[in-house]
Design an enzyme around this catalytic site. Structure first.
Site, PDB file in Angstrom:
ATOM      1  N   GLN A 198       0.853  -1.196   0.000  1.00 41.29           N
ATOM      2  CA  GLN A 198       0.000   0.000   0.000  1.00 41.29           C
ATOM      3  C   GLN A 198       0.886   1.243   0.000  1.00 41.29           C
ATOM      4  O   GLN A 198       1.790   1.366   0.829  1.00 41.29           O
ATOM      5  CB  GLN A 198      -0.923   0.011   1.218  1.00 41.29           C
ATOM      6  CG  GLN A 198      -1.920  -1.123   1.263  1.00 41.29           C
ATOM      7  CD  GLN A 198      -1.398  -2.375   1.942  1.00 41.29           C
ATOM      8  OE1 GLN A 198      -0.184  -2.524   2.123  1.00 41.29           O
ATOM      9  NE2 GLN A 198      -2.282  -3.268   2.318  1.00 41.29           N
ATOM     10  N   GLN A 220      -1.063   1.059  -5.761  1.00 41.61           N
ATOM     11  CA  GLN A 220      -1.983   0.463  -4.790  1.00 41.61           C
ATOM     12  C   GLN A 220      -2.380   1.488  -3.731  1.00 41.61           C
ATOM     13  O   GLN A 220      -1.533   2.091  -3.087  1.00 41.61           O
ATOM     14  CB  GLN A 220      -1.343  -0.755  -4.114  1.00 41.61           C
ATOM     15  CG  GLN A 220      -2.278  -1.468  -3.144  1.00 41.61           C
ATOM     16  CD  GLN A 220      -1.666  -2.732  -2.549  1.00 41.61           C
ATOM     17  OE1 GLN A 220      -0.583  -3.137  -2.935  1.00 41.61           O
ATOM     18  NE2 GLN A 220      -2.375  -3.358  -1.635  1.00 41.61           N
ATOM     19  N   ASP A 221      -3.694   1.701  -3.580  1.00 38.30           N
ATOM     20  CA  ASP A 221      -4.220   2.605  -2.542  1.00 38.30           C
ATOM     21  C   ASP A 221      -3.744   4.052  -2.729  1.00 38.30           C
ATOM     22  O   ASP A 221      -3.232   4.677  -1.799  1.00 38.30           O
ATOM     23  CB  ASP A 221      -3.831   2.114  -1.144  1.00 38.30           C
ATOM     24  CG  ASP A 221      -4.497   0.792  -0.790  1.00 38.30           C
ATOM     25  OD1 ASP A 221      -5.188   0.228  -1.659  1.00 38.30           O
ATOM     26  OD2 ASP A 221      -4.331   0.320   0.334  1.00 38.30           O
ATOM     27  N   ASP A 242      -7.640  -0.875  -5.550  1.00 37.27           N
ATOM     28  CA  ASP A 242      -8.366  -0.107  -4.517  1.00 37.27           C
ATOM     29  C   ASP A 242      -7.871   1.330  -4.452  1.00 37.27           C
ATOM     30  O   ASP A 242      -7.624   1.873  -3.364  1.00 37.27           O
ATOM     31  CB  ASP A 242      -8.197  -0.756  -3.136  1.00 37.27           C
ATOM     32  CG  ASP A 242      -8.712  -2.180  -3.096  1.00 37.27           C
ATOM     33  OD1 ASP A 242      -9.515  -2.549  -3.959  1.00 37.27           O
ATOM     34  OD2 ASP A 242      -8.298  -2.927  -2.197  1.00 37.27           O
ATOM     35  N   ARG A 298     -15.226  -2.837  -4.538  1.00 37.72           N
ATOM     36  CA  ARG A 298     -15.347  -4.078  -3.781  1.00 37.72           C
ATOM     37  C   ARG A 298     -15.568  -3.741  -2.313  1.00 37.72           C
ATOM     38  O   ARG A 298     -15.177  -2.692  -1.823  1.00 37.72           O
ATOM     39  CB  ARG A 298     -14.143  -4.987  -3.969  1.00 37.72           C
ATOM     40  CG  ARG A 298     -12.812  -4.480  -3.474  1.00 37.72           C
ATOM     41  CD  ARG A 298     -11.771  -5.589  -3.607  1.00 37.72           C
ATOM     42  NE  ARG A 298     -10.427  -5.175  -3.273  1.00 37.72           N
ATOM     43  CZ  ARG A 298      -9.402  -6.025  -3.186  1.00 37.72           C
ATOM     44  NH1 ARG A 298      -9.587  -7.315  -3.417  1.00 37.72           N
ATOM     45  NH2 ARG A 298      -8.191  -5.586  -2.873  1.00 37.72           N
TER      46      ARG A 298
END
Length: 381
Positions: A198, A220-221, A242, A298
């Site tokens: 992350q 990521q993130d 995400d 999600r």
């Protein structure tokens, strides 16, 4: 006669117990099945109460006259603005953003505008909770970049991993933060299958924060929309996994969401964790493009809430649209809505059965700045 009476009492008592058990189970089931309806109904009713005099878009939001008044703290802050300049070439008040922030008095009560000149600022920036009313203002023709490469697995000064929260290049804990024409970046790559990858470009944890013409680059993130009321207008957000996530109650208007996923990923992971939280992401007039294949969202939280309206979705959006992260129990708790979207990825025929095709009435509360109570705190940039 007495024996029959006792028997009737016993049967009646057993029946009451069974009825109580059945009722309890039925109500739990009913509560689960209708939670999303309650959430939408709450938003519809909330919208009706607020919109009698409320501006319908940011362009109509009051900045000193007309419509509803700004809240008192913000109104006072806007009347007493002060400007500082930041440039790496030594021609400004400060050479780093952090140095400028350190000179602002704690519990500041006036708008402090940091005019950040073009350049690449390699620094980890934190705007603490005690510094409200800070604005980062860049040049629209050559926005400054604030960049870093920390990940959740990087070992911090205390000898333990930073984790996602502290991986952010820029972390904002203060309320009333504004960023205009700024590029937030985390260059750490996402390695499929690795842990602790992350890598947050921006974390916004303060409430009543707005971002105009900003870009967020990461993998990521990328954007930690942590908590509070937030507004994003004409922003570019790029990532793989995400890359918009958190508990925030946020409106994304006219934004571009660009996936750089190599395989399957998700645009959003909204973290509404209880049925009483008023959080949720609303995307209006946005564009979804990029590589790989993606879910629109999600279910990171058990009661995750995301709505897309009037959004163009390219072919990278999976036909199913949404993911419950393999937890079927969440299908009746999450609320994932779509309203009048377009593009090859907006085809609804293969959507998961628990996605919601919203009516005009259901969609209306999510279509303008009233969704984030913008009439009292949004001001023209």
């Amino acid at each position: 006669m007495a024996s029959n009476t006792r028997l009737q009492i016993i049967i009646f008592t057993i029946s009451l117990c069974n009825l109580s058990l059945m009722s309890s189970s039925s109500w739990r089931s009913l509560d689960t099945q209708t939670d999303y309806r309650k959430w939408v109904s709450w938003n519809v009713e909330n919208y009706r109460k607020k919109t009698a005099l409320q501006p319908q878009s940011i362009n109509e939001t009051p900045s000193g006259g007309g419509g509803k008044a700004l809240d008192i703290k913000l109104s006072k802050a806007e009347m007493n603005k002060v400007t500082m300049t930041v440039s790496q070439d030594g021609t400004a008040d400060y050479t780093t953003i952090s140095d400028a922030l350190h000179t602002i008095p704690l519990y500041n009560t006036r708008r402090v505008i940091l005019v950040i000149k073009p350049g690449v600022y390699r620094e980890k920036v934190t705007v603490p909770r005690a510094l409200p009313f800070v604005t980062f203002l860049g040049d629209a023709s050559d926005p400054p970049t604030i960049t870093g490469n920390d990940t959740a697995s990087v070992i911090g000064r205390n000898g333990v991993p930073l984790k996602t929260f502290q991986s952010a290049t820029v972390g904002v804990d203060a309320n009333y933060f504004v960023a205009i024409n700024i590029k937030f970046e985390n260059t750490a790559p996402h390695v499929i299958g690795s842990a602790g990858g992350q890598a947050v470009a921006l974390r916004i944890s303060g409430t009543k924060a707005a971002f105009y013409n900003c870009s967020f680059y990461g993998s990521q993130d990328t954007l930690y929309d942590h908590t509070g009321l937030h507004y994003f207008n004409n922003c570019f957000i790029q990532g793989s996994v995400d890359f918009i996530f958190g508990y925030g109650r946020s409106l994304y208007e006219n934004c571009s969401l660009n996936s750089v996923a190599k395989k399957v990923a998700s645009l959003t992971a909204q973290k509404r964790s209880t049925s009483s939280m008023a959080s949720g992401f609303s995307f209006k007039d946005c564009v979804v493009t990029g590589s790989g294949t993606v879910y629109l969202g999600r279910a990171w939280g058990d009661y995750s809430r995301v709505v897309f309206s009037y959004t163009f979705m390219d072919k990278l959006v999976l036909p199913q649209g949404w993911s419950d992260w393999g937890k079927k129990k969440l299908d009746s708790r999450v609320y994932y809505g779509e309203y009048k979207c377009s593009g090859p990825g907006a085809n609804l025929t293969a959507r998961v059965p628990w996605a919601h095709m919203m009516t005009d009435e259901e969609a209306e509360p999510f279509l303008a700045t009233h969704y984030v109570d913008g009439d009292t705190w949004l001001i023209s940039p």
